[in-house]
Design an enzyme around this catalytic site. Structure first.
Site, mmCIF file in Angstrom:
data_model
loop_
_atom_site.group_PDB
_atom_site.id
_atom_site.type_symbol
_atom_site.label_atom_id
_atom_site.label_comp_id
_atom_site.label_asym_id
_atom_site.label_seq_id
_atom_site.Cartn_x
_atom_site.Cartn_y
_atom_site.Cartn_z
ATOM 1 N N GLU A 1 8.073 -6.701 -5.043
ATOM 2 C CA GLU A 1 8.943 -7.792 -4.746
ATOM 3 C C GLU A 1 9.275 -8.533 -6.189
ATOM 4 O O GLU A 1 10.385 -9.080 -6.354
ATOM 5 C CB GLU A 1 8.526 -8.655 -3.669
ATOM 6 C CG GLU A 1 8.852 -7.779 -2.402
ATOM 7 C CD GLU A 1 7.940 -8.497 -1.239
ATOM 8 O OE1 GLU A 1 7.268 -9.280 -1.382
ATOM 9 O OE2 GLU A 1 7.737 -7.444 -0.219
ATOM 10 N N HIS B 1 3.525 -7.379 -7.939
ATOM 11 C CA HIS B 1 4.059 -6.608 -6.461
ATOM 12 C C HIS B 1 5.347 -6.396 -6.730
ATOM 13 O O HIS B 1 6.323 -6.950 -7.612
ATOM 14 C CB HIS B 1 3.785 -7.977 -5.526
ATOM 15 C CG HIS B 1 4.119 -7.411 -4.208
ATOM 16 N ND1 HIS B 1 5.503 -7.184 -3.777
ATOM 17 C CD2 HIS B 1 3.285 -7.047 -3.238
ATOM 18 C CE1 HIS B 1 5.402 -6.700 -2.658
ATOM 19 N NE2 HIS B 1 3.897 -6.865 -2.290
ATOM 20 N N GLY C 1 7.139 -2.862 3.972
ATOM 21 C CA GLY C 1 8.135 -3.684 4.827
ATOM 22 C C GLY C 1 9.084 -2.739 5.646
ATOM 23 O O GLY C 1 9.846 -3.367 6.207
ATOM 24 N N LYS D 1 2.675 -13.057 1.472
ATOM 25 C CA LYS D 1 4.078 -13.266 0.936
ATOM 26 C C LYS D 1 4.481 -14.971 1.204
ATOM 27 O O LYS D 1 3.795 -15.803 1.049
ATOM 28 C CB LYS D 1 5.023 -12.446 1.798
ATOM 29 C CG LYS D 1 4.597 -11.124 1.527
ATOM 30 C CD LYS D 1 5.635 -10.106 1.781
ATOM 31 C CE LYS D 1 5.253 -8.648 1.876
ATOM 32 N NZ LYS D 1 6.125 -7.561 1.797
ATOM 33 N N ASN E 1 -1.470 -9.593 1.925
ATOM 34 C CA ASN E 1 -0.602 -10.420 1.341
ATOM 35 C C ASN E 1 0.273 -11.195 2.346
ATOM 36 O O ASN E 1 1.092 -10.378 2.897
ATOM 37 C CB ASN E 1 0.113 -9.491 0.478
ATOM 38 C CG ASN E 1 1.416 -10.127 -0.236
ATOM 39 O OD1 ASN E 1 1.536 -11.302 -0.392
ATOM 40 N ND2 ASN E 1 2.205 -9.382 -0.546
ATOM 41 N N GLU F 1 1.594 0.883 -4.191
ATOM 42 C CA GLU F 1 2.561 0.554 -3.097
ATOM 43 C C GLU F 1 3.724 1.146 -3.233
ATOM 44 O O GLU F 1 4.521 0.545 -4.243
ATOM 45 C CB GLU F 1 2.761 -1.009 -3.232
ATOM 46 C CG GLU F 1 1.456 -1.814 -2.950
ATOM 47 C CD GLU F 1 1.951 -3.095 -1.964
ATOM 48 O OE1 GLU F 1 1.122 -3.430 -1.047
ATOM 49 O OE2 GLU F 1 2.320 -4.030 -2.868
ATOM 50 N N SER G 1 3.352 -0.452 4.664
ATOM 51 C CA SER G 1 3.136 -0.395 6.094
ATOM 52 C C SER G 1 1.887 -0.146 6.690
ATOM 53 O O SER G 1 1.989 0.763 7.524
ATOM 54 C CB SER G 1 4.531 0.453 6.492
ATOM 55 O OG SER G 1 5.623 -0.166 6.156
#
Ligand code: PEP
Length: 251
Positions: free
Chosen positions: A98, A96, A174, A11, A9, A168, A214
């Protein structure tokens, strides 16, 4: 048997030129890979250029989001799934964390987007995962179970063939913190149980469940050694072709 998937991904990183360069470098590095499917998710503006360069390779291209709408119309800034397909994507990342955290994505919109993706023949990489507070207060399974049940509500057995689940944990994205292989395997087994309850055991046995959070060249093999971990969704470490290729070659 479930064929593993290693997905990247990207992003909101990389202009078109850099996206194409990275994809071409990756293509050369993984040309002999057949043990897993490889997916990269560039920004929407680079989808077409990247997809054209990946044509005929073993690398699939995913969009990072799609509209809930299935008809073209007055929806400024949105991209309908047939437009993503037209640009060369064969799959799309949906829900996702985010997008859930910063852009108002809900289980209901995830459900609509997932159905939209399937109706246009795209695979849907549906992301689920709990926050740190939710894990620490013992709610991880109920949160993830609810996201799955609501996000995949109403899908038929044949729809489910287009579903890839990405677990996730939000606290691992991250942050450099990875779920231990045991934590990840435990949640993946739980996810398969939820899928089995909602869609039947045959469907659940066929769904690929990816771990994200990660993932790096150094930890991917330990994660992939677990029965219910069928691949990885990789953010930061997918941005460089060399590190992503090492993850792809986890065996
Ligand atoms: C992600 O963006 O889906 C992700 C897992 O990011 P990272 O690998 O950087 O934690």
């Amino acid at each position: 048997m479930r064929k593993p998937i290693i997905a990247g991904n990207w992003k909101m990183f990389k202009l078109i030129g850099d996206s194409v360069d990275t994809a071409i470098e990756l293509r050369q590095l993984v040309t002999d890979v057949s043990h897993c499917e490889i997916i990269i998710g560039p920004v929407a503006t680079a989808l077409n250029a990247v997809a054209e360069r990946m044509s005929g390779s073993n690398i699939r291209v995913a969009a990072q989001n799609c509209s809930t709408e299935t008809e073209h119309g007055a929806h400024t800034g949105e991209l309908c799934c047939d437009m993503l397909k037209d640009a060369g994507a064969d799959s799309v990342i949906i829900g996702h964390s985010e997008r859930r955290q910063f852009y108002g994505e809900t289980d209901a919109s995830v459900n609509q987007k997932t159905k939209a993706a399937i109706s246009f023949g795209l695979d849907a990489i549906v992301c689920v995962g709990e926050s740190l507070e939710q894990r620490e207060s013992g709610q991880a399974q109920s949160v993830v179970g609810g996201q799955l049940e609501n996000g995949l509500r109403g899908l038929t057995v044949s729809d489910m063939e287009r579903i890839i689940v990405a677990y996730e944990p939000v606290w691992a994205i991250g942050t450099g913190k990875t779920a231990t292989p045991e934590q990840a395997q435990e949640m993946h087994a739980y996810i398969r149980k939820v899928l089995s309850g909602a869609h039947g055991s045959e469907v659940a046995d066929g769904v690929r469940i990816l771990y994200g959070g990660s993932v790096k060249p150094a930890n991917v093999s330990d994660l992939m050694a677990n029965d219910d971990i069928d691949g990885a969704l990789v953010g930061g470490a997918s941005l460089e072709a060399s590190s992503f290729a090492q993850i792809v070659k986890y065996r």
